[in-house]
Design an enzyme around this catalytic site. Structure first.
Site, PDB file in Angstrom:
ATOM      1  N   GLY A 196      -4.851  -5.206   7.106  1.00  0.00           N
ATOM      2  CA  GLY A 196      -6.004  -4.328   7.237  1.00  0.00           C
ATOM      3  C   GLY A 196      -7.022  -4.707   8.295  1.00  0.00           C
ATOM      4  O   GLY A 196      -7.555  -3.840   8.985  1.00  0.00           O
ATOM      5  N   GLY A 238     -10.187  -3.411   2.746  1.00  0.00           N
ATOM      6  CA  GLY A 238      -9.289  -3.295   3.898  1.00  0.00           C
ATOM      7  C   GLY A 238      -9.472  -1.993   4.657  1.00  0.00           C
ATOM      8  O   GLY A 238     -10.509  -1.327   4.557  1.00  0.00           O
ATOM      9  N   ASP A 239      -8.456  -1.625   5.397  1.00  0.00           N
ATOM     10  CA  ASP A 239      -8.514  -0.434   6.252  1.00  0.00           C
ATOM     11  C   ASP A 239      -8.309   0.874   5.481  1.00  0.00           C
ATOM     12  O   ASP A 239      -8.751   1.936   5.923  1.00  0.00           O
ATOM     13  CB  ASP A 239      -7.423  -0.526   7.333  1.00  0.00           C
ATOM     14  CG  ASP A 239      -6.028  -0.650   6.714  1.00  0.00           C
ATOM     15  OD1 ASP A 239      -5.846  -1.486   5.794  1.00  0.00           O
ATOM     16  OD2 ASP A 239      -5.116   0.086   7.135  1.00  0.00           O
ATOM     17  N   THR A 294       0.840  -1.198   0.000  1.00  0.00           N
ATOM     18  CA  THR A 294       0.000   0.000   0.000  1.00  0.00           C
ATOM     19  C   THR A 294       0.877   1.251   0.000  1.00  0.00           C
ATOM     20  O   THR A 294       1.985   1.221   0.530  1.00  0.00           O
ATOM     21  CB  THR A 294      -0.854  -0.038   1.282  1.00  0.00           C
ATOM     22  OG1 THR A 294      -1.780  -1.095   1.133  1.00  0.00           O
ATOM     23  CG2 THR A 294      -1.581   1.251   1.541  1.00  0.00           C
ATOM     24  N   ARG A 339     -13.681  -8.133  -0.587  1.00  0.00           N
ATOM     25  CA  ARG A 339     -13.054  -7.747   0.676  1.00  0.00           C
ATOM     26  C   ARG A 339     -12.498  -6.316   0.546  1.00  0.00           C
ATOM     27  O   ARG A 339     -11.862  -5.958  -0.441  1.00  0.00           O
ATOM     28  CB  ARG A 339     -11.920  -8.725   0.990  1.00  0.00           C
ATOM     29  CG  ARG A 339     -11.091  -8.379   2.245  1.00  0.00           C
ATOM     30  CD  ARG A 339      -9.836  -7.616   1.902  1.00  0.00           C
ATOM     31  NE  ARG A 339      -8.998  -7.399   3.078  1.00  0.00           N
ATOM     32  CZ  ARG A 339      -7.982  -6.547   3.115  1.00  0.00           C
ATOM     33  NH1 ARG A 339      -7.674  -5.840   2.050  1.00  0.00           N
ATOM     34  NH2 ARG A 339      -7.277  -6.387   4.212  1.00  0.00           N
ATOM     35  N   THR A 399      -0.229   1.201   6.782  1.00  0.00           N
ATOM     36  CA  THR A 399      -0.045   0.048   5.903  1.00  0.00           C
ATOM     37  C   THR A 399       0.124  -1.182   6.769  1.00  0.00           C
ATOM     38  O   THR A 399       0.783  -1.139   7.801  1.00  0.00           O
ATOM     39  CB  THR A 399       1.193   0.194   4.989  1.00  0.00           C
ATOM     40  OG1 THR A 399       1.395  -1.057   4.314  1.00  0.00           O
ATOM     41  CG2 THR A 399       2.449   0.555   5.753  1.00  0.00           C
ATOM     42  N   GLY A 400      -0.500  -2.269   6.353  1.00  0.00           N
ATOM     43  CA  GLY A 400      -0.371  -3.483   7.139  1.00  0.00           C
ATOM     44  C   GLY A 400      -1.584  -4.367   6.959  1.00  0.00           C
ATOM     45  O   GLY A 400      -2.378  -4.176   6.039  1.00  0.00           O
TER      46      GLY A 400
HETATM   47  N1  ASP Z   1      -3.698  -2.299   4.563  1.00  0.00           N
HETATM   48  C1  ASP Z   1      -3.900  -2.871   3.254  1.00  0.00           C
HETATM   49  C2  ASP Z   1      -5.119  -3.740   3.257  1.00  0.00           C
HETATM   50  O1  ASP Z   1      -5.313  -4.481   4.194  1.00  0.00           O
HETATM   51  C3  ASP Z   1      -2.755  -3.692   2.785  1.00  0.00           C
HETATM   52  C4  ASP Z   1      -1.453  -2.990   2.787  1.00  0.00           C
HETATM   53  O2  ASP Z   1      -1.170  -2.149   3.631  1.00  0.00           O
HETATM   54  O3  ASP Z   1      -0.650  -3.325   1.896  1.00  0.00           O
HETATM   55  O4  ASP Z   1      -5.849  -3.732   2.285  1.00  0.00           O
END
Ligand code: ASP
Length: 328
Positions: free
Chosen positions: A249, A225-226, A195, A223, A246-247
């Protein structure tokens, strides 16, 4: 706060980014794009532009690069589609805009900004978001524009292992859970989250945050994410700070991570450094929530904590010093 002060920070995702898994050439390529992104945002701030415009410009560079999991080069869903999420927030106006699961908007971050500025809503999704984006003049492309062979190969590997994968893998497999609907833990040897995001402070004293992503490889059932959820992956408030995450989600959603950092500052009086460190290195870490964030406050203090081995990141601080880093 000193009026006239400005600064910017960006990220291109966190994960098990080890030197061994990356060639020198690839590292240089990533650093070049991160630098280009930083400088394009910084130039806008220097010229007196808004933090919001700087954030957008920095993210557009990362979306246009096939190296990061946002815009071109986003990861594939189980159905071999590319569904992207993005959000922006203005810390002075406390205004926000976001799009989710869009497939044809060349720069989802621009559509997120348009939702904030040209609609009375905060979050638009799928074909509705695409119709809105087209209406307000965002560039529309065919879904193939976003596709890269590298991501298709990742999907093949993810499918063969029946895994839902959190972003691109350099050498190993970024896996989450043993089935495509279980994203709890599983064998996570090489998690990466590509991300992208940016936070900035402008000469007027406003701060802003933005985040853009393709989400997880092999994700199903639309789906989300965050990233596009205000308060989870993206948040900004002039009184506290602007945050882009980022992480993994699902953990960031359940812990309302971006808002949590601002709330710790506002209600508990923590400094930006203390608040961000607590959320990433204590709270998230204790429950297995892998990832990181970047944040900036009104004095231009920048923090970039992460609890993974590395995070693509860069900043140009109030003193003009530029730094770009990948590993811890
Ligand atoms: N946070 C993002 C998600 O869960 C993924 C990412 O940070 O790469 O969609």
């Amino acid at each position: 706060m000193k009026i006239g002060t400005f600064a910017i920070a960006i990220h291109g995702g966190a994960g098990t980014l080890s030197r061994e898994n990356m060639t020198e050439e690839l590292e240089r390529a990533h650093r070049d794009v991160l630098t280009q992104s930083l400088r394009s945002g910084h130039a806008i701030l220097e010229a007196g532009g808004s933090a919001l415009s700087a954030v957008e410009a920095a993210i557009v560079v990362l979306e246009d690069s096939p190296l990061f999991n946002a815009g071109k080069g986003s990861v594939f869903t189980h159905e071999e589609r590319i569904e992207m999420d993005a959000a922006v927030m203005h810390g002075g106006l406390r205004a926000a805009g976001a799009v989710a699961a869009v497939t044809t908007i060349k720069n989802p971050i621009k559509a997120a900004r348009a939702v904030m500025e040209k609609s009375s809503h905060v979050l638009l999704a799928e074909s509705g978001a695409e119709a809105f984006a087209e209406l307000v003049g965002c560039e529309i492309v065919s879904p193939e524009y976003f596709e890269t062979e590298f991501r298709r190969e990742q999907l093949r590997r993810a499918k063969s292992q029946e895994r839902t994968v959190l972003d691109h893998d350099g050498g190993g497999m970024a896996s989450v859970g043993s089935s495509s609907i279980d994203s709890s833990s599983g064998s996570n040897q090489d998690k990466k989250f590509g991300t992208v995001g940016a936070v900035a402070l402008d000469k007027n004293g406003d701060i802003a945050a933005g985040t853009s992503t393709g989400g997880m490889t092999n994700k199903r059932f639309h789906r989300i994410g965050d990233t596009p959820l205000i308060g989870a992956g993206t948040f900004a408030d002039n009184e506290t700070c602007a945050v882009s995450c980022t992480g993994h989600g699902e953990f960031f959603i359940r812990n309302v991570v971006a808002y949590d950092v601002t709330a710790l500052m506002k209600y508990k009086g923590l400094t930006l450094t203390q608040a961000a460190d607590h959320v990433v290195n204590e709270k998230l870490r204790s429950i297995g929530g892998m990832g990181g964030l970047i944040a900036i406050d009104r004095s231009g203090t920048i923090v970039m904590p992460f609890n993974t081995a590395g995070m693509y990141r860069g900043a140009i601080g109030v003193d003009g010093t530029e730094r770009v880093a990948i590993f811890s």
